[in-house]
Design a protein around this motif. Structure first.
Motif, PDB file in Angstrom:
ATOM      1  N   GLU A 271       0.822  -1.204   0.000  1.00 47.72           N
ATOM      2  CA  GLU A 271       0.000   0.000   0.000  1.00 47.72           C
ATOM      3  C   GLU A 271       0.862   1.263   0.000  1.00 47.72           C
ATOM      4  O   GLU A 271       0.548   2.247  -0.688  1.00 47.72           O
ATOM      5  CB  GLU A 271      -0.924  -0.002   1.223  1.00 47.72           C
ATOM      6  N   ILE A 272       1.947   1.225   0.764  1.00 48.26           N
ATOM      7  CA  ILE A 272       2.848   2.376   0.803  1.00 48.26           C
ATOM      8  C   ILE A 272       3.466   2.609  -0.568  1.00 48.26           C
ATOM      9  O   ILE A 272       3.486   3.734  -1.088  1.00 48.26           O
ATOM     10  CB  ILE A 272       3.948   2.165   1.855  1.00 48.26           C
ATOM     11  N   GLY A 273       3.980   1.522  -1.180  1.00 50.92           N
ATOM     12  CA  GLY A 273       4.595   1.643  -2.492  1.00 50.92           C
ATOM     13  C   GLY A 273       3.618   2.123  -3.548  1.00 50.92           C
ATOM     14  O   GLY A 273       3.959   2.961  -4.396  1.00 50.92           O
ATOM     15  N   ARG A 274       2.381   1.628  -3.490  1.00 49.50           N
ATOM     16  CA  ARG A 274       1.373   2.040  -4.467  1.00 49.50           C
ATOM     17  C   ARG A 274       1.051   3.526  -4.316  1.00 49.50           C
ATOM     18  O   ARG A 274       0.883   4.240  -5.310  1.00 49.50           O
ATOM     19  CB  ARG A 274       0.113   1.198  -4.295  1.00 49.50           C
ATOM     20  N   ALA A 275       0.975   3.979  -3.069  1.00 55.51           N
ATOM     21  CA  ALA A 275       0.657   5.391  -2.831  1.00 55.51           C
ATOM     22  C   ALA A 275       1.785   6.309  -3.282  1.00 55.51           C
ATOM     23  O   ALA A 275       1.559   7.315  -3.962  1.00 55.51           O
ATOM     24  CB  ALA A 275       0.353   5.620  -1.357  1.00 55.51           C
ATOM     25  N   VAL A 276       3.030   5.954  -2.918  1.00 61.52           N
ATOM     26  CA  VAL A 276       4.156   6.845  -3.183  1.00 61.52           C
ATOM     27  C   VAL A 276       4.598   6.811  -4.640  1.00 61.52           C
ATOM     28  O   VAL A 276       4.887   7.861  -5.233  1.00 61.52           O
ATOM     29  CB  VAL A 276       5.343   6.492  -2.252  1.00 61.52           C
ATOM     30  N   PHE A 277       4.626   5.624  -5.241  1.00 60.76           N
ATOM     31  CA  PHE A 277       5.211   5.505  -6.577  1.00 60.76           C
ATOM     32  C   PHE A 277       4.195   5.365  -7.711  1.00 60.76           C
ATOM     33  O   PHE A 277       4.575   5.427  -8.876  1.00 60.76           O
ATOM     34  CB  PHE A 277       6.168   4.315  -6.612  1.00 60.76           C
ATOM     35  N   ALA A 278       2.937   5.200  -7.381  1.00 60.42           N
ATOM     36  CA  ALA A 278       1.927   5.114  -8.436  1.00 60.42           C
ATOM     37  C   ALA A 278       0.958   6.284  -8.343  1.00 60.42           C
ATOM     38  O   ALA A 278       0.920   7.155  -9.218  1.00 60.42           O
ATOM     39  CB  ALA A 278       1.177   3.777  -8.343  1.00 60.42           C
ATOM     40  N   ARG A 279       0.198   6.343  -7.265  1.00 57.32           N
ATOM     41  CA  ARG A 279      -0.804   7.394  -7.133  1.00 57.32           C
ATOM     42  C   ARG A 279      -0.173   8.782  -7.082  1.00 57.32           C
ATOM     43  O   ARG A 279      -0.685   9.736  -7.674  1.00 57.32           O
ATOM     44  CB  ARG A 279      -1.634   7.171  -5.872  1.00 57.32           C
ATOM     45  N   TYR A 280       0.978   8.917  -6.381  1.00 60.15           N
ATOM     46  CA  TYR A 280       1.601  10.223  -6.206  1.00 60.15           C
ATOM     47  C   TYR A 280       3.012  10.249  -6.812  1.00 60.15           C
ATOM     48  O   TYR A 280       3.939  10.799  -6.219  1.00 60.15           O
ATOM     49  CB  TYR A 280       1.660  10.582  -4.720  1.00 60.15           C
ATOM     50  N   ARG A 281       3.176   9.684  -7.993  1.00 65.05           N
ATOM     51  CA  ARG A 281       4.517   9.592  -8.567  1.00 65.05           C
ATOM     52  C   ARG A 281       5.119  10.964  -8.895  1.00 65.05           C
ATOM     53  O   ARG A 281       6.328  11.155  -8.803  1.00 65.05           O
ATOM     54  CB  ARG A 281       4.533   8.697  -9.806  1.00 65.05           C
ATOM     55  N   LYS A 282       4.278  11.938  -9.284  1.00 66.25           N
ATOM     56  CA  LYS A 282       4.813  13.282  -9.539  1.00 66.25           C
ATOM     57  C   LYS A 282       5.326  13.909  -8.245  1.00 66.25           C
ATOM     58  O   LYS A 282       6.346  14.599  -8.240  1.00 66.25           O
ATOM     59  CB  LYS A 282       3.736  14.162 -10.162  1.00 66.25           C
ATOM     60  N   ARG A 283       4.621  13.651  -7.161  1.00 64.02           N
ATOM     61  CA  ARG A 283       5.081  14.163  -5.872  1.00 64.02           C
ATOM     62  C   ARG A 283       6.371  13.480  -5.442  1.00 64.02           C
ATOM     63  O   ARG A 283       7.233  14.103  -4.813  1.00 64.02           O
ATOM     64  CB  ARG A 283       3.993  13.970  -4.821  1.00 64.02           C
TER      65      ARG A 283
END
Length: 494
Positions: A271-283
């Motif tokens: 879940e952490i990886g999906r949030a940081v590197f997929a959902r918020y990849r621009k961030r």
């Protein structure tokens, strides 16, 4: 108000206004207690790092009590401290999201305190190296636990300036470390094998004082909510509200806004990886750019600071501490004086502006240095101007990654980007800049400045396009918690 809607125990679905209640609070003595309890540890970090760099020559002298060379102090010992900080950030960062902010910021300060005290009684090089690593291991965990706790306890309208000022206080410690090193190096005051030990012992004593103050800092109500302790969160926030209302002598304004969340025990790495590197990849791209840019700029200046002054301007090695105190003061004043603008003018303008301006000023400094137009005093003044803006920018990097990712990933996100930036600055940076600044060739030092300036400008350009307008917005509005649900009760996925 917090109300259970479905389920029982730690997996209940609840509707709460606690985040909105925390964000609408006016500034108070209670908030000052949070700043003092959590923020003062950066002063210790600055004191510690500066002292070690400045007393390296004393440790290497016969009679210091340690069979160690100056290169081992600034090389291997520094690398071990950096490695400890990177690993500590990742290790403690994960536990901070699972166990809570309060438990971890007490543990990590305890590790830092113990390791610093044991460094003071080092009797051999392996002992010194081991406890430098463990000191870094503790301070790395502090970055994740402290920044996440501060952002979750400070009202939205003050979050930027408070976060910047606290992270910038590192340099207040650096001022003290630079001046204290002048005293520690004076053998007419302390024997060669005593002065450096007393500096580490002083750090341990100050850490103990902070630990006693920190006991009164509460757990983050936001963390309590998500982890099934909503009744405890409600009691805590109500007591804070009562205290502040009594201090002001009037009722607090009504909080606006509620959210519904499904409580959870922990968040998985997936879940952490999906949030940081997929959902918020621009961030994430923004976070990488900010941390790596500031890491290289600081290494371009500070890694060869003493060598540049002594080699090119004949400044005695025992006097470099005075010059470092000046640029450290500039570093501290930058976040302190510019911090409010991050909450008023806005994040995008201020982050990109401070990065670009510091990079351009360093390019100018490199040109003047190449032309032979600078003295030790004017070069220090140029560095001071560069770092006035760079320090505000670097502090905003920590602020950025602590507020643009979901609540459940906050501490781990801070730890991850901190580790990446620290590794880049503390490993590849010194290897590159030591080679350039130690040659004694003006052109090589100019190149070191230009590399740091170029990466800082590049990060500023990235921020101009990708920075999030987070000023005066609640953390939940900037990045919805993974646990938040839509009206039909489904966990949000966008």
């Amino acid at each position: 108000m917090t109300t259970a809607q479905a389920g029982t125990g730690r997996t209940a679905t609840i509707t709460t206004s606690i985040p909105a209640r925390l964000d609408r609070l006016p500034w108070s003595r209670w908030h000052w207690s949070i700043v003092i309890g959590l923020g003062t540890v950066w002063i210790l970090d600055g004191l510690e790092v500066t002292l070690v760099g400045n007393i390296a020559s004393r440790l290497a002298e016969p009679g210091s009590g340690l069979p160690i060379t100056s290169g081992e102090v600034t090389g291997l010992a520094a690398a071990l401290y950096v490695a400890g900080a990177c690993l500590g950030a990742l290790f403690w960062g994960r536990l901070t999201d699972i166990w809570g902010r309060k438990k971890l910021f007490m543990i990590t300060l305890g590790v830092y305190l113990g390791a610093t005290a044991l460094t003071a009684v080092a009797f051999d090089t392996w002992w010194f190296f081991l406890f430098r690593f463990l000191t870094g291991f503790g301070i790395g965990g502090e970055y994740a636990a402290i920044n996440s706790a501060i952002d979750e306890l400070i009202p939205a309208q003050y979050r930027g300036r408070v976060d910047l000022a606290i992270n910038g206080s590192y340099w207040l410690g650096a001022v003290g470390g630079a001046l204290l090193s002048v005293v520690a190096l004076n053998t007419s005051i302390f024997p060669a094998n005593v002065g450096w030990r007393l500096t580490f012992a002083l750090g341990a004593v100050l850490a103990l004082v902070i630990l006693l103050v920190r006991r009164h800092v509460p757990e983050s109500p936001r963390w309590l909510l998500i982890h099934g302790r909503d009744e405890e969160a409600e009691r805590l926030v109500s007591s804070i509200e009562e205290r502040i209302a009594a201090e002001r002598g009037e009722p607090l304004p009504r909080a606006e806004g509620e959210m519904t969340i499904r409580q959870r025990k922990r968040t998985t790495f997936t879940e952490i990886g999906r949030a940081v590197f997929a959902r918020y990849r621009k961030r994430s791209t923004l976070g990488f750019a900010l941390f790596i840019g500031q890491a290289f700029l600081y290494n371009a200046i500070t890694f060869g600071f003493g060598a540049i002054l002594t080699r090119f301007f004949d400044v005695p090695s025992g006097h470099t501490g005075y010059y470092f105190a000046v640029i450290a003061l500039g570093n501290f004043l930058g976040p302190l004086l510019l911090g409010k603008l991050f909450d008023t003018v806005g994040r995008r303008v201020m982050i990109s502006g401070t990065y670009l301006l510091s990079g351009l000023l360093l390019f100018g400094t490199a040109w003047l240095f190449d032309q032979g137009s600078l003295s030790a005093t004017t070069l220090t003044a140029c560095w001071c101007a560069v770092l006035f803006f760079a320090s505000a920018g670097a502090s905003s990097a920590y602020l950025t990654v602590s507020e643009i990712f979901p609540m459940e990933t906050r501490a781990m996100s801070i730890a991850f980007f901190y580790a990446i930036g620290t590794a880049a600055g503390g490993i590849s940076g010194p290897l590159l800049f030591a080679e350039l600044t130690n040659t004694g060739v003006v052109g090589d030092t100019v190149l070191a400045f230009q590399i740091g300036a170029g990466l800082m400008c590049a990060a500023g350009i990235v921020a101009a396009f990708l920075a999030v307008n987070a000023e005066r917005r609640s953390l939940e509005d900037i990045a919805a918690p993974l646990s938040v649900t839509d009206p039909e009760g489904k966990t949000a996925s966008t």
